[in-house]
Structure formats: C-alpha cells, structure tokens
Design a protein around this motif. Structure first.
Motif, mmCIF file in Angstrom:
data_model
loop_
_atom_site.group_PDB
_atom_site.id
_atom_site.type_symbol
_atom_site.label_atom_id
_atom_site.label_comp_id
_atom_site.label_asym_id
_atom_site.label_seq_id
_atom_site.Cartn_x
_atom_site.Cartn_y
_atom_site.Cartn_z
ATOM 1 N N THR A 82 12.217 8.150 -11.048
ATOM 2 C CA THR A 82 12.748 7.725 -12.348
ATOM 3 C C THR A 82 13.975 6.820 -12.188
ATOM 4 N N HIS A 83 14.438 6.653 -10.939
ATOM 5 C CA HIS A 83 15.618 5.832 -10.686
ATOM 6 C C HIS A 83 15.302 4.865 -9.537
ATOM 7 N N TRP A 84 15.588 3.595 -9.760
ATOM 8 C CA TRP A 84 15.199 2.557 -8.812
ATOM 9 C C TRP A 84 16.363 1.628 -8.513
ATOM 10 N N LEU A 85 16.482 1.249 -7.241
ATOM 11 C CA LEU A 85 17.382 0.184 -6.811
ATOM 12 C C LEU A 85 16.526 -0.944 -6.261
ATOM 13 N N LEU A 86 16.581 -2.093 -6.900
ATOM 14 C CA LEU A 86 15.866 -3.281 -6.433
ATOM 15 C C LEU A 86 16.904 -4.227 -5.831
ATOM 16 N N GLY B 137 8.563 2.312 -14.143
ATOM 17 C CA GLY B 137 8.151 2.288 -15.538
ATOM 18 C C GLY B 137 9.165 1.654 -16.466
ATOM 19 N N LEU B 138 8.731 1.414 -17.681
ATOM 20 C CA LEU B 138 9.583 0.809 -18.701
ATOM 21 C C LEU B 138 10.862 1.602 -18.898
ATOM 22 N N ASN B 139 10.753 2.923 -18.848
ATOM 23 C CA ASN B 139 11.903 3.771 -19.117
ATOM 24 C C ASN B 139 12.636 4.221 -17.857
ATOM 25 N N SER B 140 12.252 3.677 -16.714
ATOM 26 C CA SER B 140 12.973 3.993 -15.483
ATOM 27 C C SER B 140 14.398 3.444 -15.568
ATOM 28 N N THR B 141 15.323 4.135 -14.916
ATOM 29 C CA THR B 141 16.664 3.588 -14.733
ATOM 30 C C THR B 141 16.604 2.621 -13.553
ATOM 31 N N VAL B 142 16.917 1.361 -13.798
ATOM 32 C CA VAL B 142 16.746 0.324 -12.783
ATOM 33 C C VAL B 142 18.079 -0.378 -12.537
ATOM 34 N N VAL B 143 18.466 -0.447 -11.267
ATOM 35 C CA VAL B 143 19.632 -1.222 -10.864
ATOM 36 C C VAL B 143 19.127 -2.376 -10.010
ATOM 37 N N VAL B 144 19.424 -3.590 -10.439
ATOM 38 C CA VAL B 144 19.063 -4.789 -9.682
ATOM 39 C C VAL B 144 20.334 -5.297 -9.013
ATOM 40 N N ALA C 48 5.483 -6.204 -10.684
ATOM 41 C CA ALA C 48 4.190 -5.746 -11.194
ATOM 42 C C ALA C 48 3.540 -4.766 -10.221
ATOM 43 N N ALA C 49 3.645 -5.026 -8.912
ATOM 44 C CA ALA C 49 3.067 -4.128 -7.910
ATOM 45 C C ALA C 49 3.787 -2.784 -7.889
ATOM 46 N N LEU C 50 5.098 -2.799 -8.061
ATOM 47 C CA LEU C 50 5.849 -1.543 -8.101
ATOM 48 C C LEU C 50 5.440 -0.705 -9.306
ATOM 49 N N ARG C 51 5.146 -1.369 -10.396
ATOM 50 C CA ARG C 51 4.674 -0.643 -11.577
ATOM 51 C C ARG C 51 3.298 -0.037 -11.337
ATOM 52 N N LEU C 52 2.408 -0.840 -10.789
ATOM 53 C CA LEU C 52 1.023 -0.422 -10.622
ATOM 54 C C LEU C 52 0.860 0.628 -9.529
ATOM 55 N N ASP C 53 1.572 0.456 -8.430
ATOM 56 C CA ASP C 53 1.318 1.279 -7.242
ATOM 57 C C ASP C 53 2.337 2.384 -6.998
ATOM 58 N N HIS C 54 3.523 2.285 -7.600
ATOM 59 C CA HIS C 54 4.578 3.227 -7.229
ATOM 60 C C HIS C 54 5.273 3.892 -8.417
ATOM 61 N N GLY C 55 4.834 3.622 -9.627
ATOM 62 C CA GLY C 55 5.348 4.350 -10.769
ATOM 63 C C GLY C 55 6.598 3.819 -11.413
ATOM 64 N N SER D 152 14.055 -0.677 -20.176
ATOM 65 C CA SER D 152 14.948 -0.285 -21.269
ATOM 66 C C SER D 152 16.333 0.097 -20.776
ATOM 67 N N ASN D 153 16.457 0.413 -19.493
ATOM 68 C CA ASN D 153 17.752 0.822 -18.947
ATOM 69 C C ASN D 153 17.958 0.130 -17.607
ATOM 70 N N VAL D 154 18.588 -1.022 -17.615
ATOM 71 C CA VAL D 154 18.768 -1.807 -16.399
ATOM 72 C C VAL D 154 20.206 -2.270 -16.287
ATOM 73 N N ARG D 155 20.698 -2.300 -15.057
ATOM 74 C CA ARG D 155 22.027 -2.819 -14.746
ATOM 75 C C ARG D 155 21.897 -3.848 -13.635
ATOM 76 N N ILE D 156 22.751 -4.861 -13.679
ATOM 77 C CA ILE D 156 22.712 -5.943 -12.704
ATOM 78 C C ILE D 156 24.006 -5.931 -11.903
ATOM 79 N N ILE D 157 23.898 -5.950 -10.581
ATOM 80 C CA ILE D 157 25.064 -6.027 -9.696
ATOM 81 C C ILE D 157 24.972 -7.337 -8.913
ATOM 82 N N VAL D 158 25.992 -8.161 -9.022
ATOM 83 C CA VAL D 158 26.020 -9.455 -8.343
ATOM 84 C C VAL D 158 27.130 -9.420 -7.297
ATOM 85 N N ASP D 159 26.771 -9.662 -6.051
ATOM 86 C CA ASP D 159 27.712 -9.548 -4.938
ATOM 87 C C ASP D 159 27.779 -10.870 -4.173
ATOM 88 N N GLY D 160 28.952 -11.488 -4.140
ATOM 89 C CA GLY D 160 29.154 -12.684 -3.313
ATOM 90 C C GLY D 160 28.286 -13.846 -3.718
#
Length: 250
Positions: free
Chosen positions: A56-60, A164-171, A155-162, A193-201
């Motif tokens: 339910t929690h992802w770091l991309l 989801g739209l409501n996952s907590t996602v940090v990019v 799209a592959a992460l959605r299809l193959d690894h779960g 629906s719940n995403v945060r963006i971290i920009v480094d350097g």
C-alpha cells in the motif's frame, strides 16, 4: 554428539537460509515485453528493479545521469563508458543497488518498509522523450522514448505488482531524475490520490555557466528537438515561452 552427516545437514540448512536472506535483499530485474514502444536509447526493452515491501506504500525512484544533447554525449551511452545509461542489455537479474544506499542514508530511510522501485534511467531525455521514429545523429540511431518508458513502467507496476490508485506513492528523483519528477508531477498526481514528489539536486538555471562560459540551456534547446519533448511539458509554459519552449525543461 552430532553425527558428521547430521552436522553437515545443519550447516547446509544454515547456508541455504543465509543465501535466501541475501537474495531477499536484492532488487529483482523486470523488463517490459519485447515489442513495447517503451525502449531505451539503443532500442533495448525498458525496465525497472523492484524491492518488495508494503503493497500500500510505494517509493518510485528516478535516478540521474545527464542527457543526450551532443553527438559525443549520445555515443558514449551506446559504446562508451556510459553504456549502462543507454541500454538494458547488460542488466543483471538482481542487484544490491548500491547507488541507492547513499540516497536512503540522506533521508529516505523512512521508506525502507515501502515497496521500492528504481525506474532505470537509460533514455537520456529526463523521461521526456516521445519520438515515434529513431533519430539519426552522426550515423547512429537513437530512440528517445523516456516519456513512454515512465508511463509503461507505472502501468506494469499496476498490472503485475498491485500499485493502485489509492496507494501512498512517493516519487523521488535525483539530478536528471529529479528534473523528471518535477516535470511529470502533475501526471503523477493524476494517477494516484495520495502522492508526494521529492526533488533532489535538480536545479538547472537559465544562466551562463561560470566555469565553461556557455549557456546551460543550450543542451536543452538541442535536446528539446531531438527528444520530441514538447508533449511532456505543460501547454501553459510552452505558450508563455513560444520562442524558447525548451526552457520549460528547467
């Protein structure tokens, strides 16, 4: 006393457990299917490395690695010392991902329980390229498909690894990857629906470089055309800078 045979069995069991533990810490390679439009600079299939975690929690993570904006900088990504930044052909099946250890140490440690993904950077366009056909530069062809790579991996992460739209996602992105995270921030917000963006350097300024005495934006002017990057940038920015739309990459 333990017999020699029993002692050997215990040792083998301990070794197998240790090996399994080491393998569980490795990031597993996943390549997109052959025939996908999501390819890297040399036409090899795009992909990613995944370390499973809380579904339910992802770091991309989007790594950096510069750009292809000059014949030499492009060629080095195919046959030179930067060839791992232009192709998936030599990727190992699994990796300890040492490059991410420093990133985690600099404040990403709280994401260790997350499902973590490295969307490998081998398109040389900060994930903005969207060219239908290969671009020929000094007798070599280059595929600029970074935008398609990013979208296909999600799209592959959605299809193959779960994922989801409501996952907590940090990019999170570093350098050119941070630039990509910023450019695609609105797109990511449309996907989850719940995403945060971290920009480094990833601060690249529209000024003359101090050391080289050249315009930093020149590489983006060339890249904007080669990569067919316009579709990744906001229409408002491109219209506001109609004479210099490439600065929307900054």
């Amino acid at each position: 006393m333990l017999s020699v045979a029993l002692l050997l069995q215990v040792c083998l069991a301990v070794a197998a457990t240790a090996t399994q533990a080491r393998r569980s810490r490795l990031w597993q390679r996943h390549l997109l299917p052959l025939g996908s439009e999501a390819v890297y600079l040399d036409g090899s299939p795009a992909g990613y490395y995944l370390s499973p975690g809380d579904p339910t929690h992802w770091l991309l993570f989007l790594p950096g690695g510069g750009w292809c904006h000059h014949p030499t900088s492009c060629r080095n990504r195919l046959v030179g010392h930067l060839s791992d930044l232009g192709s998936s052909a030599r990727w190992p099946l699994a990796s300890a991902m040492p490059a991410l250890k420093g990133v985690l140490a600099r404040g990403y440690g709280g994401f260790r329980s997350y499902a973590r993904v490295i969307i490998s950077y081998c398109d040389a366009s900060a994930f903005t390229g969207d060219a239908d056909a290969p671009v020929w530069i000094e007798g070599r062809q280059y595929w600029f498909r970074g935008r398609r790579v990013l979208q296909a991996v999600v799209a592959a992460l959605r299809l193959d690894h779960g994922l989801g739209l409501n996952s907590t996602v940090v990019v999170a992105g570093h350098s050119a990857g941070g630039m990509a995270a910023l450019i695609h921030a609105n797109w990511f917000h449309q996907q989850f629906s719940n995403v945060r963006i971290i920009v480094d350097g990833a601060m690249f300024l529209d000024v003359e470089e101090y050391a080289e005495g050249r315009d930093q934006t020149e590489c983006f002017r060339v890249g904007y055309d080669w990569w067919n990057a316009s579709g990744a940038l906001s229409r408002e920015c491109r219209e506001a800078h109609a004479g210099r739309p490439h600065i929307c990459l900054l």
